[in-house]
Every structure is written in structure tokens, then in C-alpha cells.
Design a protein around this motif. Structure first.
Motif, short mmCIF file in Angstrom:
data_model
loop_
_atom_site.label_atom_id
_atom_site.label_comp_id
_atom_site.label_asym_id
_atom_site.label_seq_id
_atom_site.Cartn_x
_atom_site.Cartn_y
_atom_site.Cartn_z
N LEU A 205 0.85 -1.19 0.00
CA LEU A 205 0.00 0.00 0.00
C LEU A 205 0.88 1.23 0.00
O LEU A 205 1.78 1.37 0.83
CB LEU A 205 -0.91 0.02 1.23
CG LEU A 205 -1.67 1.32 1.49
CD1 LEU A 205 -2.70 1.55 0.40
CD2 LEU A 205 -2.33 1.31 2.86
N HIS A 206 0.60 2.13 -0.92
CA HIS A 206 1.27 3.44 -0.94
C HIS A 206 0.20 4.52 -0.86
O HIS A 206 -0.79 4.49 -1.60
CB HIS A 206 2.09 3.65 -2.21
CG HIS A 206 2.62 5.06 -2.33
ND1 HIS A 206 3.72 5.49 -1.62
CD2 HIS A 206 2.17 6.13 -3.03
CE1 HIS A 206 3.94 6.77 -1.90
NE2 HIS A 206 3.00 7.18 -2.75
N ARG A 207 0.40 5.46 0.06
CA ARG A 207 -0.55 6.56 0.21
C ARG A 207 0.22 7.88 0.22
O ARG A 207 1.18 8.05 0.97
CB ARG A 207 -1.34 6.42 1.51
CG ARG A 207 -2.42 7.48 1.67
CD ARG A 207 -3.18 7.30 2.96
NE ARG A 207 -2.34 7.59 4.13
CZ ARG A 207 -2.73 7.40 5.38
NH1 ARG A 207 -3.90 6.87 5.62
NH2 ARG A 207 -1.93 7.70 6.39
N ASP A 208 -0.23 8.80 -0.62
CA ASP A 208 0.36 10.13 -0.65
C ASP A 208 -0.25 11.01 0.44
O ASP A 208 -1.34 10.73 0.95
CB ASP A 208 0.15 10.80 -2.02
CG ASP A 208 1.03 10.19 -3.09
OD1 ASP A 208 2.07 9.60 -2.74
OD2 ASP A 208 0.67 10.29 -4.28
N ILE A 209 0.44 12.07 0.73
CA ILE A 209 0.00 13.01 1.75
C ILE A 209 -1.27 13.74 1.31
O ILE A 209 -1.44 14.09 0.14
CB ILE A 209 1.12 14.04 2.02
CG1 ILE A 209 2.27 13.37 2.80
CG2 ILE A 209 0.61 15.27 2.75
CD1 ILE A 209 3.51 14.22 2.87
N ASP A 250 -0.12 18.07 7.27
CA ASP A 250 -0.56 16.79 6.74
C ASP A 250 -1.59 16.16 7.66
O ASP A 250 -1.27 15.78 8.79
CB ASP A 250 0.64 15.84 6.58
CG ASP A 250 1.66 16.38 5.60
OD1 ASP A 250 1.26 17.15 4.71
OD2 ASP A 250 2.85 16.05 5.73
N TYR A 251 -2.82 16.04 7.17
CA TYR A 251 -3.87 15.38 7.94
C TYR A 251 -3.92 13.88 7.65
O TYR A 251 -4.51 13.13 8.43
CB TYR A 251 -5.22 16.03 7.64
CG TYR A 251 -5.36 17.36 8.34
CD1 TYR A 251 -5.78 17.41 9.66
CD2 TYR A 251 -5.05 18.55 7.71
CE1 TYR A 251 -5.90 18.61 10.33
CE2 TYR A 251 -5.16 19.76 8.36
CZ TYR A 251 -5.59 19.79 9.67
OH TYR A 251 -5.70 20.98 10.34
N GLU A 286 5.65 9.46 7.09
CA GLU A 286 6.19 10.80 7.34
C GLU A 286 5.10 11.83 7.12
O GLU A 286 4.22 11.66 6.27
CB GLU A 286 7.39 11.09 6.44
CG GLU A 286 7.14 10.98 4.95
CD GLU A 286 8.39 11.24 4.15
OE1 GLU A 286 8.66 12.43 3.85
OE2 GLU A 286 9.11 10.27 3.84
N GLY A 287 5.15 12.88 7.93
CA GLY A 287 4.14 13.92 7.83
C GLY A 287 4.58 15.19 8.53
O GLY A 287 5.39 15.18 9.47
#
Length: 702
Positions: A205-209, A250-251, A286-287
Motif C-alpha cells: 500500500l502506498h498513500r500520498d499526503i 498533513d492530515y 512521514e508527515g
């Protein structure tokens, strides 16, 4: 989803699909009687049981629900479950007003180690590995011991099976502006014969900010007050730091999560089976956020000057390994034994850097590193259970458990902690229409002391239209190692000091004791069903004593967070749900929960607890199509914001979901959906929503 006596809830259920299919065929034949298949669950009693005869409040999310949710992680599945609340930030699951660390997470019945607060579990457990989920609403310490204060979430993976079957799943989604994109690739394989079976699953799974632009208003201490940097007498502060920074907060953090696992089952003899389970997870997150306190590289009176509201970026690198060896032996026709040796390891590496490190006086980004924490948690569990069936109407479950927990951390030092427990449960079919379950458990914690937990309940089937259920259950939660021993600066820049920690430099000059939390829940419910409709109503009352909460203490620059037993809480309310067939192809399902959750010492509502939850779902099945429209509502709630206690307004989300199985491609399913179709705005204090979010995917099964 399913709550006794049968499914009715926020995403499609296999039993609902059966109703739609049978309704269509039997309506054509003029037959209005519908016989539903029996649904069995194990989490409520740890014995396979018809869900309609369980006195404990058990909720089932079956394999059809899991697929229909179109989710990539556990969070997306639970988001649609009735009576449960998942915060918009995705870090908190609430069951009847109790959430976070009050919920015990299990994988195939095994407790797993991870964050003490369970903050990441909803977003790190891949949906592709899940066959079904069983949820106990309310305390379950009689069967599961410490940490089952608010409820239990048992994630049951895709198990080994004879023959050969498997599949693949690929999905991509983003919001209406292309932000917060996520991509998922997953596959599974199961097979074997009468003697040896296996299962295997893997996912990435890859999720962008997803971020929103905010202004960080910086301040620094001066003569007992907070002033803008431009007004500070120190030239390095005045000429280095700006009074404000524009920053993308970043939420939803950037995340990469890889999961691999499976099981091997060997039927040694007709009476003996060995099972080896393995699950491994690796994640990087990271955020960016605004830190309430960050140390500059400028000294005053021998100490670093602290700046407030500084943009910072947090990095997490986490790994988990979970493995178990299980030995099942049917000793006699009336006695089954199980021994399980379980090992779980969790490695965590976290660091925070200042975004504008040079303005704070640091030469490099690495020099600005703060909140650095490296931890390793090891857990060994030895568990022996037995089920004795002395007669047709009796079943006795007993068990012994020994658990060793060891934490090695740069932020605190704790000795190996041991848990020993014994429990006994009796299920008695008193009459064909009356079933009772009761039991007790003794736990001994080398740190938190000993505790007794009781549970007793019964269900009386007066008629198919009326099943009366009553249940009493106790829960408890021992102080965890973080609340006792942590000694670090948290990512927000505030010292976090456990109850046992003494740190005069941070303002904490003495240790204090923490007692275990405990809860008592009484509930009564009525449920029933007919050919075209069903209903369920439950009244519940929960009291929590010695609740452990994080509190802010000290004054001025010597303020810190610690943990104390500060209140008693009372939660009482009503849960209702039901469904009705509007046409042979269309079924409506609704759920409504309302409760009051009060801190009895202050009279204030519990924080981050919406007291009203509601959902309405329309399921439409026709030919090779399955369509779902879901409306969910979460009421207003109080939360701790930058200005103190603030109130967030309630919000309503609308989701559309669909799947299509082409008749010429029997093994292929195309699916997709749009979440938050109407772009409902949510208070950023709860964790902002990315707005309309569309996704498409394709599954292949053989």
C-alpha cells in the motif's frame, strides 16, 4: 455488518445478499418464507457458536462486507460499521464511547504488539489479508484479560483450504483534486489436500499526503509571557525566526506499508493438527505538523530557548513480526485441547526534524533532530485451553495463560513484565429456547497486581420475532509501560513523563501510583426477524472507575504531560438497527446509536466522543451488479484544541459503491466508489477529510 440476531448495517452483508437473491426467486414463485443460513462466530465465547444464541454483543463483518467496502486497510472497513466510530484522523476507533487503547486488537485470536495507543493499527492492517472481522461491543476481560476494557476486534485472516484457490486485487484512488492518492496491490493463494494445507497473502500500500495550508504563529518566552520573535531581545532569535510560517499540515501522512503472511496446517492424525502462522509488516510514514514547542539552538540562562508553533516533520520506520505454533488435539469425543506458543515483536524508530532548522539556529537538519525514539517490544505467550462437552446441553471452556512482555526503549527503561491468568466459562442450554453463558477469570500482573473479572448472560428465544438478551460483563486495563516509565519529549515538543518517573529538570519532582482501570457493563436487548424485515434494540449502561488519562502538569516552561487516575466515567445509551426488503432487489438497512458519556467528577462530556451515530444503507442487487448508497452521521463532540476545550459540529458523509462481474469473465470483478460524495466539511481539530474521494479497482479470483 452483523449484530445479533443477524446482519443489518453499514455495508453489504452476505446474509443481506442471500435475502435479496432468495427474495427475488421466491417472490416469483409466490413463496414468502425465507430460511437464512446459520452464521457462526467464535470471539464472544471462544467456542464456535450460532450468532443468534450469543448473550454477548457480537458484531460480524463477513467476507462479502470486506470486499464491498472497497477498502485498502482495516480503517476503511470499520468506517462503515454501524455503532462504531472511526475518527476522521483514522487514529481512534470507539466502541460505545471507549476507544484508542481501550480496544484489544487480535489477529486470528492472538493479541498483537504495537503502539501503546493503537494509533496506527487501523491504517496498517491490510484489508486484503482479512477474511472476516468479529467485534465484541463492550468489555471482554473474562476471556481476554487486560486491555479488553471497551471491546475486542478480532481480525480473522484468509485460512488454509484444500484444493487450490486465490486471487489478486489492484486499486487506485484520489480526491477530486488529485490529492491524497493511494495505490494498492495484493494477492493471496490457498491450497492443499486432506493432510497438508497452506495459505499465503501479500500486499503493498502506498498513500500520498493529504495536506491543508495553515499559518503557524510563532512565539517565544520573554519575561513570563509569549512574544513574537521580532519582539525578542536576543538578536539571534529576533533576526532568525519569523513571526509566522505558511505550512502544509498533513492530515493524512505519507505511508508505505508492506504485509506478508500466511499459515501452514498439518493434519498429523484424524485427532491431531499442527498449525504454523506468520504475519510480517513493514511501514514507513512521514508527515508535517505544527509543533506546540520546539527547542532552538539559542541558549539563555544555560537552557535552550523554546519556540512555540514551529513547523516540524515526523518520520516513522516500524516493523512487526508475529508468529505462532498451535497444537490441536481431540483427546476424546467430549474433550478438545489446544496449546499455542505465540511470539510477537515490534520495532519502532521515530525522529522529528524542524522544517526551518536554520531559522532555529541549527547548521543542518540532522542537528535539529528531536523526539528521537527507538523501541523494541517483545511478547511471548504460552496458552493452554480446553473445551469439555459433558452433555448435549453443556460446554465448559477453561484456560491457562502466561505472557512475558519486554520493552527496550531509548525513552524509558522497564523490566520484563509477566501476566499469568486462568479462566473458566460454562455455556448451558437450559431449555431449547434459553441459553446461558457465565464465567470468571483471574489475572496476575507483575506490575499492576491481581484482578478478577466476571461475565454472565443469557438469551431467551420467545419467538422468531422476539429474542430477549441480557448480559453483564467486566473489563479492566492495567497501566501500560508508557504511562508508567516514559521519559521523553513528544513530537509536539512537550515532555512526556510516566507516573514512576522523577525528572526535576522538566518539573516533575516525585513519582505517583497508577491503579488499573475497570469497567462494569449491564445491557438488555430485544431482536427478531421475519421474511422481509428484522430489528434489534439494545440498552446499555457502562461505568468506568480509575480511568487513566494523560494530563498536563507543572507551570511556565516546566510544564509536562503525565498520566493519572483522574475520573470515573458513565456511559449509557441505546443501540437500534434493522433492515427491510423494499423490493425483491432492494433492501434498506438503518442503525442509530445515542448515548451520554460523562466524566462524573467534572460533569463534562468525555472528549472525542460523538454521542449520536446513525447510518442508512440501500443495497441493490441485479444480474451482475451490486450497488450501495451509504449515509452516515456522527454528532457533535468536544475535543482538546489549541484554545482549550472546543466543540466540533456533527457531520454527514455520503458514500456510493458498486461492483460488476462481467458474465463473460466469471472470475473477474470490477469495483469502485466515491467517498464523501457531497464534500462534507469536518472540523480540522478532528482530522480533516480530503473531500470527494474516488477509487477504482479490479479483482481476479480462481
Amino acid at each position: 455488518m452483523t449484530t445479533p440476531p443477524r446482519p443489518s448495517a453499514g455495508s453489504p452483508s452476505a446474509r443481506v445478499l442471500v435475502l435479496l437473491a432468495l427474495g427475488s426467486s421466491q417472490a416469483a414463485a409466490g413463496d414468502t418464507s425465507i430460511v437464512l443460513p446459520t452464521v457462526y462466530v467464535t470471539t464472544a465465547t471462544r467456542i464456535e457458536q450460532d450468532i443468534t444464541t450469543s448473550p454477548a454483543p457480537i458484531q460480524l463483518i463477513d467476507s462479502v462486507d470486506v470486499k464491498a467496502a472497497g477498502a485498502t486497510t482495516l480503517r476503511g472497513i470499520l468506517d462503515l460499521a454501524p455503532g462504531l466510530y472511526v475518527s476522521p484522523s483514522g487514529s481512534n476507533l470507539q466502541i460505545r464511547g471507549l476507544g484508542g487503547s481501550d480496544t484489544l486488537y487480535l489477529i486470528d485470536g492472538r493479541r498483537i504488539v504495537g503502539e501503546f495507543s493503537n494509533a496506527f493499527e487501523l491504517e496498517r492492517i491490510s484489508a486484503s489479508m482479512i477474511d472476516r472481522i468479529e467485534i465484541v461491543r463492550g468489555p471482554a476481560s473474562m476471556l481476554y484479560g487486560a486491555d479488553a476494557l471497551g471491546g475486542v476486534v478480532n481480525i480473522i485472516t484468509k485460512r488454509p483450504a484444500a484444493g487450490l484457490e486465490g486471487g489478486g486485487d489492484i486499486q487506485y484512488g484520489a480526491n477530486d483534486r488529485g490529492d491524497g492518492a493511494r495505490a494498492m496491490l495484493a494477492g493471496d493463494l490457498r491450497g492443499g489436500n486432506e493432510t497438508l494445507n497452506f495459505s499465503f497473502y501479500a500486499s503493498h500500500l502506498h498513500r500520498d499526503i493529504y495536506a491543508e495550508r495553515e499559518t503557524a504563529q510563532v512565539s517565544v518566552p520573554q519575561s513570563g509571557a509569549q512574544v513574537a520573535p521580532s519582539r525578542h531581545p536576543n538578536a539571534r532569535i529576533r533576526n532568525g525566526l519569523k513571526d509566522s510560517y505558511e505550512v502544509d499540515v498533513d492530515y493524512r501522512d505519507q505511508a508505505d506499508v508492506d504485509t506478508i503472511g500466511g499459515a501452514l496446517e498439518w493434519q498429523v492424525t484424524p485427532d491431531v493438527k499442527l498449525t504454523l502462522d506468520l504475519n510480517a509488516m513493514r511501514e514507513e510514514r512521514e508527515g508535517t505538523y505544527i509543533s506546540s514547542r520546539y527547542a532552538t539552538n539559542v541558549m539563555a540562562a544555560g537552557k535552550a530557548i523554546q519556540a512555540a508553533n514551529i513547523p516540524a516533520r515526523q518520520y516513522d520506520d516500524n516493523e512487526r513480526l508475529d508468529t505462532a505454533l498451535t497444537f490441536d488435539w481431540s483427546l476424546f469425543d467430549t474433550l478438545d485441547l489446544r496449546y499455542r506458543l505465540h511470539y510477537s515483536r515490534y520495532d519502532k524508530d521515530r525522529v522529528v526534524y524542524a522544517v526551518h532548522y536554520a531559522d532555529l539556529g541549527y547548521a543542518t537538519r540532522n542537528d535539529s533532530a528531536s523526539s528521537r525514539s527507538e523501541s523494541t517490544m517483545n511478547q511471548w505467550v504460552n496458552e493452554l485451553t480446553g473445551v469439555w462437552s459433558p452433555g448435549e446441553n453443556h460446554s465448559v471452556l477453561g484456560g491457562l495463560e502466561h505472557r512475558d512482555n519486554n520493552v527496550e526503549s531509548t525513552s524509558f527503561d522497564a523490566d520484563t513484565r509477566t501476566f499469568d491468568s486462568a479462566f473458566l466459562q460454562h455455556e448451558w442450554q437450559i431449555l431449547p429456547s434459553l441459553n446461558a453463558v457465565y464465567g470468571a477469570r483471574y489475572d496476575d500482573d507483575s506490575v499492576g497486581g491481581s484482578h478478577l473479572s466476571f461475565q454472565a448472560g443469557g438469551i431467551w428465544t420467545l419467538s422468531p420475532l422476539a429474542r430477549l438478551r441480557a448480559n453483564f460483563a467486566q473489563g479492566y486495563k492495567a497501566p501500560d509501560d508508557r504511562s508508567l516509565y516514559v521519559d521523553q519529549v513528544n513530537p509536539q515538543g512537550v515532555p512526556m513523563l510516566g507516573a514512576e518517573v522523577i525528572n526535576p529538570e522538566q518539573g516533575k519532582t516525585s513519582a505517583h501510583n497508577l491503579d488499573p482501570e475497570s469497567s462494569d457493563t449491564f445491557e438488555i436487548g430485544l431482536a427478531g426477524e421475519a421474511a422481509a424485515w428484522d430489528y434489534g434494540v439494545t440498552l446499555f449502561h457502562t461505568s468506568v472507575t480509575d480511568r487513566i488519562e494523560r494530563v498536563r502538569e507543572g507551570s511556565g516552561l516546566l510544564t509536562y504531560n503525565t498520566f493519572r487516575n483522574i475520573n470515573e466515567a458513565r456511559i449509557q445509551g441505546v443501540e437500534t438497527e434493522g433492515s427491510v426488503s423494499l423490493t425483491p432487489a432492494l433492501r434498506a438497512r438503518a442503525a442509530f446509536t445515542h448515548f451520554s458519556a460523562e466524566n462524573l467528577e467534572t460533569g463534562d462530556p468525555l472528549l472525542n466522543t460523538p454521542e449520536t451515530l446513525a447510518s442508512l444503507t440501500l443495497d441493490y442487487a441485479r444480474a451482475n451488479w451490486l450497488l450501495h448508497a451509504i449515509v452516515s452521521y456522527a454528532g457533535e463532540q468536544d475535543y482538546s484544541g489549541r484554545a482549550g476545550i472546543e466543540t466540533a459540529a456533527g457531520y454527514t458523509l455520503v458514500h456510493l459503491k458498486a461492483s460488476y462481474m462481467p458474465p463473460t469473465l466469471a472470475a473477474v470483478e470490477f469495483y469502485g466508489g466515491i467517498d464523501n460524495l457531497l464534500d462534507e466539511k469536518i472540523d480540522p481539530g478532528l482530522g480533516s477529510d480530503p473531500g470527494p474521494y474516488a477509487y477504482l479497482g479490479v479483482r481476479y479470483n480462481f
